[in-house]
Write an enzyme that holds these catalytic residues in place. Sequence first.
Site, PDB file in Angstrom:
ATOM      1  N   ARG A  88      52.789  62.480  54.735  1.00 17.67           N
ATOM      2  CA  ARG A  88      53.343  63.492  53.846  1.00 17.67           C
ATOM      3  C   ARG A  88      52.260  64.462  53.402  1.00 17.67           C
ATOM      4  O   ARG A  88      51.105  64.084  53.236  1.00 17.67           O
ATOM      5  CB  ARG A  88      53.965  62.830  52.617  1.00 17.67           C
ATOM      6  CG  ARG A  88      55.214  62.031  52.898  1.00 17.67           C
ATOM      7  CD  ARG A  88      55.697  61.337  51.634  1.00 17.67           C
ATOM      8  NE  ARG A  88      54.803  60.272  51.208  1.00 17.67           N
ATOM      9  CZ  ARG A  88      54.930  59.609  50.059  1.00 17.67           C
ATOM     10  NH1 ARG A  88      55.891  59.936  49.217  1.00 17.67           N
ATOM     11  NH2 ARG A  88      54.093  58.633  49.755  1.00 17.67           N
TER      12      ARG A  88
ATOM     13  N   ASP B 278      51.709  67.476  50.275  1.00 14.32           N
ATOM     14  CA  ASP B 278      52.263  67.804  48.967  1.00 14.32           C
ATOM     15  C   ASP B 278      52.669  69.272  48.906  1.00 14.32           C
ATOM     16  O   ASP B 278      52.417  70.050  49.830  1.00 14.32           O
ATOM     17  CB  ASP B 278      51.227  67.486  47.892  1.00 14.32           C
ATOM     18  CG  ASP B 278      51.850  67.311  46.520  1.00 14.32           C
ATOM     19  OD1 ASP B 278      53.088  67.197  46.434  1.00 14.32           O
ATOM     20  OD2 ASP B 278      51.096  67.287  45.528  1.00 14.32           O
TER      21      ASP B 278
ATOM     22  N   ARG C  25      42.297  66.738  46.851  1.00 12.83           N
ATOM     23  CA  ARG C  25      42.180  67.848  45.900  1.00 12.83           C
ATOM     24  C   ARG C  25      41.403  67.435  44.649  1.00 12.83           C
ATOM     25  O   ARG C  25      40.667  68.240  44.063  1.00 12.83           O
ATOM     26  CB  ARG C  25      43.565  68.369  45.543  1.00 12.83           C
ATOM     27  CG  ARG C  25      44.254  69.059  46.715  1.00 12.83           C
ATOM     28  CD  ARG C  25      45.738  69.257  46.473  1.00 12.83           C
ATOM     29  NE  ARG C  25      45.973  70.046  45.272  1.00 12.83           N
ATOM     30  CZ  ARG C  25      47.179  70.184  44.705  1.00 12.83           C
ATOM     31  NH1 ARG C  25      48.232  69.556  45.224  1.00 12.83           N
ATOM     32  NH2 ARG C  25      47.317  70.924  43.628  1.00 12.83           N
TER      33      ARG C  25
END
Length: 314
Positions: A63, A65, A210
């Site tokens: 996945r 984001d 991040r």
Amino acid sequence: MTLFQSLDDRHPLTGRLAMGVEYDGSAYCGWQRLKHAASVQAALETALSKVASQPVKVHASGRTDSGVHATRQIIHFDPPAPRSQKAWVFGANANLPRDVAVRWVRPVPDDFHARFKALARRYRYVILNQPSRPVLERANATWCRDPLDAEAMHVAAQVLVGEHDFSSFRAAGCQSKTPWRHLHFLEVHRHGPLVVVDVQGNAFLHHMIRNIVGALVTVGRGEQDSDHLARLLALKDRTLGDVTAPACGLHFVDSLYDAGWGLPREPLGPNLLAFLGEWTGERPLPDCPMVEFRRGRPVTAVVAERVPEGDSHD
């Protein structure tokens, strides 16, 4: 190695298919299909279903984001109807929005799984480090107006390489059962005005990259010393960490598999970094639990507990 390969339009493909997908994540709430918002998965499944004239469900290597991009997202699906290589690629792209594209399709054995057979995932975070705000790069790079010391960032990052508890770098809403991850490498390099954080690992926690980049930027600005990330790692507490870097600079650039699956090699993205000339799969994988586990080799019970399910998140 050529970028241009002809697509067969005479032989319908049957059985499981793997596909390479590229997308600009700016307009999507991530890869995974959602009921309340646009997702890349929904856009792709809608396009493939039109080609097949029947519903198609896809499975991805990991996945991404909201707002995160991908240049080599690997998916697989079991087509409900036979179509040629050219029909799948051209047909899907004709029905996809302009910010999503299929790059290639290949037949794979029925036991191939885009998520559970992946040996590693790789991301690149791109920072445009210049005084003036970006224009052409504004959607796929993060702007930092303060001078960054890329070498100091690289030195500080090396403490994260290897297997660690990354609790200090996971989002509060992270759903992973374990905070343990194995980073194969984490490099920071400057290329003119671009500062690039290049990271590969077995999988990633929610917002993990991040959050790491946010901490590295404080080192690059000189606000923290070279031991900053080591201290954060030891704390195992996200509330004591730095800000989360913006999503627009993050690119999912590779998902690695055993060569026996026959997936194509292609230049690593994003195209801003094409001058680096690196292709997928060029770097050898380390001898680590995830790689051994995915290749069907025995690992100890203690190590096996730390092997994540294989979902890649950012």
